[in-house]
Design a protein around this motif. Structure first.
Motif, PDB file in Angstrom:
ATOM      1  N   ALA A   1       0.728  -1.108  -0.176  1.00 44.57           N
ATOM      2  CA  ALA A   1       0.111  -0.029   0.149  1.00 44.57           C
ATOM      3  C   ALA A   1       0.772   1.358   0.088  1.00 44.57           C
ATOM      4  O   ALA A   1       2.151   1.204   0.380  1.00 44.57           O
TER       5      ALA A   1
ATOM      6  N   ALA B   1      -1.366  -3.813   3.268  1.00 44.62           N
ATOM      7  CA  ALA B   1      -2.924  -3.759   3.653  1.00 44.62           C
ATOM      8  C   ALA B   1      -3.528  -5.143   3.680  1.00 44.62           C
ATOM      9  O   ALA B   1      -2.985  -6.055   2.812  1.00 44.62           O
TER      10      ALA B   1
ATOM     11  N   GLU C   1      -4.499  -0.620   6.533  1.00 43.77           N
ATOM     12  CA  GLU C   1      -2.900  -0.672   6.050  1.00 43.77           C
ATOM     13  C   GLU C   1      -2.577  -0.878   7.580  1.00 43.77           C
ATOM     14  O   GLU C   1      -3.064  -0.693   8.575  1.00 43.77           O
TER      15      GLU C   1
END
Length: 118
Positions: A89, A102, A108
């Motif tokens: 991410a 993530a 996240e």
């Protein structure tokens, strides 16, 4: 007044699936497998835990709260988590020494590098 940290609540489209993913990722145990309140902990009698609750909407923006993990081997742990279904991410971290991943629902979290001695 004393406070004990009981758990972190995670909104989820599929609490059971996401809870099982995190249980695998962390090596934790399931202490409640109800679809309306799925909870995992490091062990049955150890706090804090993570509890996954159903919500109708999907995650849309960057988390306002996220978890950081410091493994012994960052590269190996990132690869293990990716193999479990995490994805990389970008939250604007640039060239930071941590890796942002993530979970399967897009939440996240960071995998930190080795701690530097002060």
């Amino acid at each position: 007044m004393a406070l004990e940290w009981e758990q972190v609540v995670v909104d989820s489209a599929d609490p059971v699936a996401l809870g099982r993913w995190w249980a695998s990722a962390l090596g934790w145990v399931v202490v409640n497998d109800d679809a309306d309140e799925f909870e995992i902990r490091p062990s049955a009698d150890t706090l804090p835990g993570l509890v996954f609750l159903p919500v109708p909407e999907r995650k849309q923006l960057k988390n306002r709260l996220h978890l950081d993990f410091r493994p012994d081997d960052q590269a190996a742990e990132v690869e293990r988590l990716l193999a479990l279904g995490a994805r990389r991410a970008d939250v604007g971290q640039g060239g930071a020494p941590w890796v942002v991943l993530a979970d399967p629902e897009g939440n996240e979290f960071c995998v930190l590098g080795q701690r530097s001695d002060p």
